[in-house]
Scaffold this active site. Structure first.
Site, mmCIF file in Angstrom:
data_model
loop_
_atom_site.group_PDB
_atom_site.id
_atom_site.type_symbol
_atom_site.label_atom_id
_atom_site.label_comp_id
_atom_site.label_asym_id
_atom_site.label_seq_id
_atom_site.Cartn_x
_atom_site.Cartn_y
_atom_site.Cartn_z
ATOM 1 C CB SER A 175 -3.359 -31.426 13.619
ATOM 2 O OG SER A 175 -4.193 -32.466 14.080
ATOM 3 C CG ASN A 176 -1.850 -32.602 19.014
ATOM 4 O OD1 ASN A 176 -1.143 -31.639 18.726
ATOM 5 N ND2 ASN A 176 -2.599 -32.640 20.085
ATOM 6 C CG HIS A 177 2.000 -36.960 14.550
ATOM 7 N ND1 HIS A 177 1.917 -37.100 13.186
ATOM 8 C CD2 HIS A 177 3.037 -36.139 14.769
ATOM 9 C CE1 HIS A 177 2.876 -36.398 12.613
ATOM 10 N NE2 HIS A 177 3.574 -35.798 13.556
ATOM 11 C CB ALA A 191 -3.629 -36.570 20.424
ATOM 12 C CB VAL A 225 3.024 -35.212 19.964
ATOM 13 C CG1 VAL A 225 3.823 -36.309 20.660
ATOM 14 C CG2 VAL A 225 2.984 -33.962 20.823
#
Lengths: 237, 237
Positions: free
Chosen positions: A41-43, A108, B37
């Protein structure tokens, strides 16, 4: 608090050009499954995209919000569609993009997904190393901007940790966007899980710096800029 | 609600054997950074571990809770230590394990992390495929169970999608645990983000099935089982 106060007063600092406009927004991260228990995943908290959705709805727009997995309540008057993966987000966006006047890609999105998702939990092996093969996900914002028919005004976001201006301007022209909002996520005061953000917006031939402020305020400033750019495009055509 | 009602009454359905006991619990997922990220993670809300911490504290134990990134409030009377990665969780656990009477490893720890974490956001390349090299993380529960000196009573969890009993019993004996709680996460009614769970507990020579129930109730049943097992071990020595 600003947005809900505005809702109660049934007014908005925006010029009213949003009444009847259809706005499509993506927010939050995507999750790319590795197996039933693991994922990439992405932040992203989703706060910026949800603030944009709330502000647009308060200004009279018809808002559809396509959200990845986030822990946020749906803003009043907003139609929300929940998705997990980039492929799901791509499909949801492409089925709604042509009926939107404005598309804001604030999510994102994971650039890559796992080539082969395991159906059962992968067991830890004796090997010390493991190779994970990733394949490219569809490019949602580029696909919207490339629409030949009923293309919405297309706004992207660029979260970068270095050379922010250069990467953002390159993304603007390469993907043929109308506007891009760049933010430097190496600065812990802004972006990701923060309540505040600072961005620099770029469009073909111009830029505007929006300093550190609550994401709810920034959402209003971004919508005002979109209004101005839309008005200028309409004068030219 | 059960736990907070008990706290108000300053009593607990547990036998009182927890007064003065030191309990160390891990909860939630870990996040393994790919770059600033992007990350790898596991599905885990942390609810089971937090319910165990709340129940143990309400029964009079001194509880330390080592939590990965979760959206949960700290239970009353619990000392909380927040971590992100498996390596950070391992370090936090190993520095507290020897002073604990009971260790409950409830966290969904990532088995692997990325071999080389990028300091700046990785740029999407022209290549359609990308190889991510992963390396094994330290095995927290095995390292606690292997302590030669001041080893706590060690309880593990096994979240499986198939052959649940076989994998759990294998993990119990291979890692030399005192007790393991197995749950079938292929069933959407239990595990992960659910408020309910069903588990089967295994120990050397015995097992107990705890049917689907709120995680707050299940926490009490697991602590009662730990009490019984501890009492039996002490009778034998």
């Amino acid at each position: 608090e600003l947005v809900s106060a505005l809702e109660q007063a049934n007014t908005s600092p925006l010029a009213g050009n949003w009444q009847g406009k259809r706005v499509l927004i993506t927010a939050g991260p995507t999750r790319e499954a590795i197996d039933p228990v693991r994922y990439l995943s992405n932040h992203s908290s989703g706060k910026m995209g949800f603030a944009l959705a709330a502000a647009a709805a308060a200004a009279g727009a018809k808002v559809q919000l396509i959200a990845g997995p986030v822990a946020l309540a749906t803003p009043e008057g907003v139609e929300r569609i929940d998705v997990q993966s980039a492929q799901q987000m791509h499909a949801a966006v492409m089925s709604h993009a042509s009926s939107a006047d404005v598309f804001i890609g604030c999510a994102a999105v994971a650039d890559y997904r796992v080539a082969e998702v395991a159906e059962q939990k992968m067991k830890k092996t004796k090997q010390d190393e493991l190779q994970l093969t990733l394949v490219k996900n569809p490019d949602i914002i580029a696909d919207v901007a490339a629409l030949q028919y009923q293309r919405p005004f297309t706004v992207g976001f660029a979260a970068e940790t270095q050379d922010v201006a250069r990467y953002a301007k390159d993304k603007l022209s390469r993907k043929k966007l109308d506007l891009i909002c760049a933010n430097d996520v190496a600065n812990p005061a802004q972006g990701f899980n923060s309540e505040q953000n600072a961005i620099v917006a770029y469009w073909p031939g111009g830029e505007l710096s929006l300093p550190l402020q609550p994401k709810t305020h920034l959402a209003l400033a971004i919508l005002q800029l979109i209004e101005q750019r839309l008005a200028q495009q309409q004068q030219l055509t």
